[in-house]
Design a protein around this motif. Sequence first.
Motif, PDB file in Angstrom:
ATOM      1  N   LEU A 173     -28.303   6.748  25.530  1.00 15.77           N
ATOM      2  CA  LEU A 173     -27.647   7.922  25.753  1.00 15.77           C
ATOM      3  C   LEU A 173     -26.269   7.903  25.385  1.00 15.77           C
ATOM      4  N   PHE A 174     -25.679   8.882  24.654  1.00 18.43           N
ATOM      5  CA  PHE A 174     -24.193   8.845  24.482  1.00 18.43           C
ATOM      6  C   PHE A 174     -23.774  10.288  25.066  1.00 18.43           C
ATOM      7  N   PRO A 175     -22.430  10.262  25.669  1.00 20.33           N
ATOM      8  CA  PRO A 175     -21.901  11.318  26.279  1.00 20.33           C
ATOM      9  C   PRO A 175     -21.278  12.338  25.252  1.00 20.33           C
ATOM     10  N   LEU A 176     -21.722  13.488  25.421  1.00 18.77           N
ATOM     11  CA  LEU A 176     -21.194  14.747  24.510  1.00 18.77           C
ATOM     12  C   LEU A 176     -19.649  15.263  25.168  1.00 18.77           C
ATOM     13  N   ALA A 177     -19.958  15.230  26.460  1.00 18.52           N
ATOM     14  CA  ALA A 177     -18.368  15.602  27.390  1.00 18.52           C
ATOM     15  C   ALA A 177     -18.848  14.721  28.711  1.00 18.52           C
ATOM     16  N   ALA A 178     -17.965  14.992  29.594  1.00 17.98           N
ATOM     17  CA  ALA A 178     -18.152  14.606  31.093  1.00 17.98           C
ATOM     18  C   ALA A 178     -19.544  15.138  31.581  1.00 17.98           C
ATOM     19  N   GLY A 179     -20.459  14.143  31.972  1.00 15.60           N
ATOM     20  CA  GLY A 179     -21.745  14.481  32.521  1.00 15.60           C
ATOM     21  C   GLY A 179     -22.729  15.267  31.534  1.00 15.60           C
ATOM     22  N   GLN A 221     -19.122  25.326  32.404  1.00 15.38           N
ATOM     23  CA  GLN A 221     -17.887  24.899  31.644  1.00 15.38           C
ATOM     24  C   GLN A 221     -18.085  23.962  30.561  1.00 15.38           C
ATOM     25  N   TRP A 222     -19.238  23.035  30.795  1.00 17.68           N
ATOM     26  CA  TRP A 222     -19.438  21.962  30.073  1.00 17.68           C
ATOM     27  C   TRP A 222     -19.648  22.671  28.584  1.00 17.68           C
ATOM     28  N   LEU A 223     -20.279  23.685  28.264  1.00 17.57           N
ATOM     29  CA  LEU A 223     -20.563  24.229  26.897  1.00 17.57           C
ATOM     30  C   LEU A 223     -19.080  24.348  26.068  1.00 17.57           C
ATOM     31  N   ASP A 224     -18.033  24.533  26.668  1.00 18.26           N
ATOM     32  CA  ASP A 224     -16.680  24.548  25.941  1.00 18.26           C
ATOM     33  C   ASP A 224     -16.133  23.107  25.823  1.00 18.26           C
ATOM     34  N   ARG A 225     -16.844  22.036  26.328  1.00 17.78           N
ATOM     35  CA  ARG A 225     -16.118  20.802  26.130  1.00 17.78           C
ATOM     36  C   ARG A 225     -17.069  20.037  25.197  1.00 17.78           C
ATOM     37  N   ILE A 226     -18.000  20.565  24.642  1.00 13.74           N
ATOM     38  CA  ILE A 226     -18.907  19.701  23.774  1.00 13.74           C
ATOM     39  C   ILE A 226     -18.300  19.918  22.346  1.00 13.74           C
ATOM     40  N   ASP A 227     -17.786  18.978  21.409  1.00 14.20           N
ATOM     41  CA  ASP A 227     -17.218  19.199  20.265  1.00 14.20           C
ATOM     42  C   ASP A 227     -18.404  19.753  19.278  1.00 14.20           C
ATOM     43  N   THR A 228     -18.299  21.079  19.111  1.00 14.86           N
ATOM     44  CA  THR A 228     -19.369  21.709  18.172  1.00 14.86           C
ATOM     45  C   THR A 228     -18.521  22.632  17.416  1.00 14.86           C
ATOM     46  N   PHE A 250     -19.180  29.671  22.000  1.00 19.72           N
ATOM     47  CA  PHE A 250     -20.278  30.490  22.823  1.00 19.72           C
ATOM     48  C   PHE A 250     -19.592  31.353  23.708  1.00 19.72           C
ATOM     49  N   GLU A 251     -19.848  32.781  23.564  1.00 18.48           N
ATOM     50  CA  GLU A 251     -19.361  33.701  24.315  1.00 18.48           C
ATOM     51  C   GLU A 251     -19.999  34.441  25.375  1.00 18.48           C
ATOM     52  N   TRP A 252     -19.495  34.427  26.477  1.00 19.96           N
ATOM     53  CA  TRP A 252     -20.493  35.101  27.485  1.00 19.96           C
ATOM     54  C   TRP A 252     -20.306  36.289  27.899  1.00 19.96           C
ATOM     55  N   HIS A 253     -21.333  37.172  28.071  1.00 24.89           N
ATOM     56  CA  HIS A 253     -21.370  38.746  28.504  1.00 24.89           C
ATOM     57  C   HIS A 253     -22.270  38.899  29.751  1.00 24.89           C
ATOM     58  N   GLY A 254     -21.410  39.216  30.674  1.00 22.53           N
ATOM     59  CA  GLY A 254     -22.287  39.411  32.052  1.00 22.53           C
ATOM     60  C   GLY A 254     -22.949  40.494  31.975  1.00 22.53           C
ATOM     61  N   THR A 255     -24.138  40.565  32.749  1.00 21.21           N
ATOM     62  CA  THR A 255     -25.402  41.509  32.647  1.00 21.21           C
ATOM     63  C   THR A 255     -25.312  42.380  33.716  1.00 21.21           C
TER      64      THR A 255
END
Length: 257
Positions: free
Chosen positions: A44-50, A111-118, A122-127
């Motif tokens: 395994l390799f870490p993309l971000a913490a956890g 929050q981990w979505l924003d920590r991945i280097d890509t 990703f933009e969230w819209h509440g429903t």
Amino acid sequence: MLNTEARQQLQKMLPLDMIATKSWLKAQGFNRHFLDNAVRSQTLFPLAAGVYARQGARLSWKGIVASLQRMSDAPVHVGGLSALEEEGLSHYLSKGEKTRIHLYSAKMLPQWLDRIDTPTQFEWHGTRRLWPETLMRDNKYLRQATWQASLPPLQYSCPEKAILELLAAVPNAISFEHADQLMQGLHNLSPRKLNNLLKTCSSIKVKRLFLWLAGRHQHSWLKHLTPEQCALGSGKRLIAKGGKLDPTWQITVPKEM
């Protein structure tokens, strides 16, 4: 070092090109000691913490979102403009260096979505003010995209649901003109789905704006809609500041339109 059986178990639970969080892997039966050893052995390799992927994984936004959908307790879908793009119904190109993917869910994105280097934002819209949870879980209004053979597909809103989601962002993030251009190309929508969605949708603004735009283009499905069966509220709705009041749907729209 990991033994052969352990490696095979991990490969089964975490296919190549998908990602997983430490908490999700632990819920699948992998303990902390096992995961630490997997990182040390470069299995395994870490993309971000956890957050992990297997060695050799090819990251893509579809793989990331399909992984998120698999791990999430609450429904989260690609929707709005991104879902229309997935159907080839939009020629819009995201401005800037990063591709913008619109995700719809009642809960905020992890929050981990924003920590991945890509190269993806990703933009969230509440429903909560748009759809009840029952509709978010209804597969009749979702489509699936195969992004890798034998892996869980990517789920995204059908065009009927996607256009209503997009209209919630007018005019703050989507212009009237852009929404009008997109509506112009929606020739083949299902009136049955539209009627059900308009009845279920919680946003008075979205429903009135959709019906106004639909009237501008007079698609063949329009005559099969039953707006009289929808809760459209009462009184006027200010959408375009300084605009003109449409007498039919009681919304302000740009004067030039």
